[in-house]
Design a protein around this motif. Structure first.
Motif, PDB file in Angstrom:
ATOM      1  N   ILE A 104      -8.941   1.590  35.777  1.00 21.74           N
ATOM      2  CA  ILE A 104      -9.695   2.324  36.809  1.00 21.74           C
ATOM      3  C   ILE A 104     -11.201   2.139  36.584  1.00 21.74           C
ATOM      4  CG2 ILE A 104     -10.236   4.621  37.734  1.00 21.74           C
ATOM      5  CD1 ILE A 104      -7.298   5.416  37.006  1.00 21.74           C
ATOM      6  N   ILE A 105     -11.628   2.215  35.329  1.00 15.65           N
ATOM      7  CA  ILE A 105     -13.052   2.057  35.002  1.00 15.65           C
ATOM      8  C   ILE A 105     -13.522   0.639  35.331  1.00 15.65           C
ATOM      9  CG2 ILE A 105     -14.731   2.048  33.089  1.00 15.65           C
ATOM     10  CD1 ILE A 105     -12.932   4.423  31.915  1.00 15.65           C
ATOM     11  N   GLU A 106     -12.663  -0.357  35.102  1.00 21.18           N
ATOM     12  CA  GLU A 106     -12.989  -1.750  35.450  1.00 21.18           C
ATOM     13  C   GLU A 106     -13.209  -1.901  36.961  1.00 21.18           C
ATOM     14  OE1 GLU A 106      -9.706  -4.016  33.891  1.00 21.18           O
ATOM     15  OE2 GLU A 106     -10.474  -3.915  31.832  1.00 21.18           O
ATOM     16  N   LEU A 107     -12.359  -1.252  37.751  1.00 23.55           N
ATOM     17  CA  LEU A 107     -12.492  -1.311  39.216  1.00 23.55           C
ATOM     18  C   LEU A 107     -13.837  -0.724  39.642  1.00 23.55           C
ATOM     19  CD1 LEU A 107      -8.926  -0.060  40.346  1.00 23.55           C
ATOM     20  CD2 LEU A 107      -9.730  -2.434  40.305  1.00 23.55           C
ATOM     21  N   LYS A 108     -14.176   0.420  39.052  1.00 22.34           N
ATOM     22  CA  LYS A 108     -15.443   1.085  39.381  1.00 22.34           C
ATOM     23  C   LYS A 108     -16.632   0.207  38.988  1.00 22.34           C
ATOM     24  CE  LYS A 108     -17.619   3.242  36.505  1.00 22.34           C
ATOM     25  NZ  LYS A 108     -18.247   4.008  35.439  1.00 22.34           N
ATOM     26  N   ASN A 109     -16.554  -0.405  37.793  1.00 23.66           N
ATOM     27  CA  ASN A 109     -17.665  -1.247  37.316  1.00 23.66           C
ATOM     28  C   ASN A 109     -17.895  -2.446  38.230  1.00 23.66           C
ATOM     29  OD1 ASN A 109     -18.182   0.469  35.201  1.00 23.66           O
ATOM     30  ND2 ASN A 109     -17.036  -0.707  33.701  1.00 23.66           N
ATOM     31  N   ALA A 110     -16.803  -3.036  38.720  1.00 26.96           N
ATOM     32  CA  ALA A 110     -16.920  -4.176  39.647  1.00 26.96           C
ATOM     33  C   ALA A 110     -17.657  -3.740  40.914  1.00 26.96           C
ATOM     34  CB  ALA A 110     -15.534  -4.709  39.989  1.00 26.96           C
ATOM     35  N   ASP A 132      -6.870  15.381  32.574  1.00 28.95           N
ATOM     36  CA  ASP A 132      -5.915  15.501  31.458  1.00 28.95           C
ATOM     37  C   ASP A 132      -5.099  14.226  31.249  1.00 28.95           C
ATOM     38  OD1 ASP A 132      -4.745  16.209  33.963  1.00 28.95           O
ATOM     39  OD2 ASP A 132      -2.990  17.002  32.919  1.00 28.95           O
ATOM     40  N   LYS A 133      -4.942  13.410  32.297  1.00 28.10           N
ATOM     41  CA  LYS A 133      -4.178  12.157  32.166  1.00 28.10           C
ATOM     42  C   LYS A 133      -5.054  11.005  31.689  1.00 28.10           C
ATOM     43  CE  LYS A 133      -0.925  13.102  35.932  1.00 28.10           C
ATOM     44  NZ  LYS A 133      -0.646  12.776  37.342  1.00 28.10           N
ATOM     45  N   VAL A 134      -6.183  10.792  32.389  1.00 29.16           N
ATOM     46  CA  VAL A 134      -6.967   9.567  32.143  1.00 29.16           C
ATOM     47  C   VAL A 134      -8.352   9.816  31.533  1.00 29.16           C
ATOM     48  CG1 VAL A 134      -5.778   8.243  33.934  1.00 29.16           C
ATOM     49  CG2 VAL A 134      -7.838   9.534  34.536  1.00 29.16           C
ATOM     50  N   GLY A 135      -8.695  11.094  31.322  1.00 30.19           N
ATOM     51  CA  GLY A 135     -10.014  11.394  30.758  1.00 30.19           C
ATOM     52  C   GLY A 135     -11.064  11.529  31.851  1.00 30.19           C
ATOM     53  N   LYS A 136     -12.227  12.063  31.462  1.00 33.86           N
ATOM     54  CA  LYS A 136     -13.286  12.376  32.429  1.00 33.86           C
ATOM     55  C   LYS A 136     -13.865  11.142  33.112  1.00 33.86           C
ATOM     56  CE  LYS A 136     -16.856  15.654  33.134  1.00 33.86           C
ATOM     57  NZ  LYS A 136     -18.042  16.250  32.901  1.00 33.86           N
ATOM     58  N   GLU A 137     -14.134  10.079  32.321  1.00 37.62           N
ATOM     59  CA  GLU A 137     -14.782   8.891  32.893  1.00 37.62           C
ATOM     60  C   GLU A 137     -13.903   8.227  33.960  1.00 37.62           C
ATOM     61  OE1 GLU A 137     -16.850   4.616  31.705  1.00 37.62           O
ATOM     62  OE2 GLU A 137     -15.877   5.777  30.130  1.00 37.62           O
ATOM     63  N   ALA A 138     -12.631   8.042  33.649  1.00 36.72           N
ATOM     64  CA  ALA A 138     -11.723   7.398  34.613  1.00 36.72           C
ATOM     65  C   ALA A 138     -11.447   8.313  35.808  1.00 36.72           C
ATOM     66  CB  ALA A 138     -10.419   7.000  33.927  1.00 36.72           C
ATOM     67  N   ASN A 139     -11.463   9.630  35.574  1.00 36.20           N
ATOM     68  CA  ASN A 139     -11.287  10.579  36.677  1.00 36.20           C
ATOM     69  C   ASN A 139     -12.465  10.474  37.657  1.00 36.20           C
ATOM     70  OD1 ASN A 139     -12.156  13.704  37.466  1.00 36.20           O
ATOM     71  ND2 ASN A 139     -10.019  13.218  37.873  1.00 36.20           N
ATOM     72  N   GLU A 140     -13.684  10.391  37.109  1.00 33.98           N
ATOM     73  CA  GLU A 140     -14.879  10.223  37.955  1.00 33.98           C
ATOM     74  C   GLU A 140     -14.834   8.869  38.671  1.00 33.98           C
ATOM     75  OE1 GLU A 140     -17.664  12.167  38.682  1.00 33.98           O
ATOM     76  OE2 GLU A 140     -16.628  13.827  37.728  1.00 33.98           O
ATOM     77  N   ALA A 141     -14.385   7.832  37.948  1.00 32.52           N
ATOM     78  CA  ALA A 141     -14.289   6.486  38.527  1.00 32.52           C
ATOM     79  C   ALA A 141     -13.291   6.476  39.687  1.00 32.52           C
ATOM     80  CB  ALA A 141     -13.881   5.483  37.457  1.00 32.52           C
ATOM     81  N   THR A 142     -12.197   7.214  39.528  1.00 32.91           N
ATOM     82  CA  THR A 142     -11.182   7.341  40.588  1.00 32.91           C
ATOM     83  C   THR A 142     -11.831   7.846  41.863  1.00 32.91           C
ATOM     84  OG1 THR A 142      -9.393   7.785  39.021  1.00 32.91           O
ATOM     85  CG2 THR A 142      -9.068   8.584  41.267  1.00 32.91           C
ATOM     86  N   TRP A 143     -12.616   8.918  41.717  1.00 31.79           N
ATOM     87  CA  TRP A 143     -13.277   9.517  42.881  1.00 31.79           C
ATOM     88  C   TRP A 143     -14.222   8.513  43.545  1.00 31.79           C
ATOM     89  CZ3 TRP A 143     -18.667  10.327  42.878  1.00 31.79           C
ATOM     90  CH2 TRP A 143     -19.156  10.838  44.083  1.00 31.79           C
ATOM     91  N   LEU A 144     -14.984   7.764  42.749  1.00 35.28           N
ATOM     92  CA  LEU A 144     -15.940   6.809  43.316  1.00 35.28           C
ATOM     93  C   LEU A 144     -15.216   5.733  44.132  1.00 35.28           C
ATOM     94  CD1 LEU A 144     -19.152   6.135  43.027  1.00 35.28           C
ATOM     95  CD2 LEU A 144     -18.258   4.154  41.832  1.00 35.28           C
ATOM     96  N   ILE A 145     -14.099   5.245  43.599  1.00 35.45           N
ATOM     97  CA  ILE A 145     -13.320   4.221  44.312  1.00 35.45           C
ATOM     98  C   ILE A 145     -12.808   4.784  45.642  1.00 35.45           C
ATOM     99  CG2 ILE A 145     -11.225   2.786  44.231  1.00 35.45           C
ATOM    100  CD1 ILE A 145     -11.697   2.860  41.058  1.00 35.45           C
ATOM    101  N   ILE A 146     -12.319   6.024  45.602  1.00 38.51           N
ATOM    102  CA  ILE A 146     -11.824   6.673  46.835  1.00 38.51           C
ATOM    103  C   ILE A 146     -12.977   6.848  47.824  1.00 38.51           C
ATOM    104  CG2 ILE A 146     -10.809   8.781  47.810  1.00 38.51           C
ATOM    105  CD1 ILE A 146      -9.496   9.150  44.937  1.00 38.51           C
TER     106      ILE A 146
END
Length: 199
Positions: A10-16, A62-76
């Protein structure tokens, strides 16, 4: 379930996404409508994230941690060409926020973005665009006092303060208003119809 590797993905997707945005800022291409390369990446990221969501549910803290959770939102937030995906995520994010597993600010931004694309007033004043006076201003909202109350309730600054921040950021990134304001408005309306936000 290998949440660690999912978080990394998820973090890789956000970074791209952010790398491409930076590249477009550097080359002055960010202001020229919805860049084709960016549109393609946003759709690709949405597809990849949708598969992850189907496998693990919403990527909560709780599943993926704060950074990946924030990255999820950005992708959405950037999957603007996928109305049904964004609306599906809004429901999942709302549940995650109610369970204290995601940031309520992210839900406010997503709710507003969907409202704006559907042509409705926003509730938190998080979405901005260029106005007739060549200034960045919030999209249509219901009532300034209510907006500021809602913003305060989730820890956001006032809309007046946010407007200043947004305008300063645009200056720092050398963003410039559209040359033809009316033409751009028509292009946005056409795009909203094409991808299915409006009829």
């Amino acid at each position: 379930m290998d949440y660690k590797n999912i978080a990394k993905r998820i973090i890789e997707l956000k970074n791209a996404d952010l790398e491409l945005r930076d590249k477009l800022i550097q080359t002055g291409q960010l202001d020229e409508g919805y860049n084709k390369e960016m549109e393609k990446l946003h759709n690709k990221n949405a597809e990849a994230l949708d598969e992850i969501i189907d496998a693990i549910g919403y990527p909560t803290i709780d599943k993926v941690g704060k950074e990946a959770n924030e990255a999820t939102w950005l992708i959405i937030q950037h999957s603007i060409g996928q109305p049904s995906f964004m609306k599906k995520c809004e429901k999942l994010l709302e549940k995650a926020v109610n369970d204290n597993k995601a940031n309520p600010k992210n839900l406010a931004y997503l709710t507003d973005r969907i409202a704006v694309f559907e042509g409705n007033p926003q509730r938190y004043g998080t979405q901005f665009d260029w106005d007739k006076n060549k200034e960045l201003s919030p999209y249509n909202f219901d009532d300034l006092t209510k907006v500021n109350q809602r913003r305060k309730s989730i820890g956001l600054n006032t809309l007046e303060e946010q407007t200043e921040i947004i305008r300063t950021q645009a200056k720092n990134e050398n963003q410039s208003p559209p040359i033809d304001f009316e033409k751009r408005k028509q292009e946005i309306k056409k795009w909203q119809k094409k991808v299915g936000w409006t009829k």
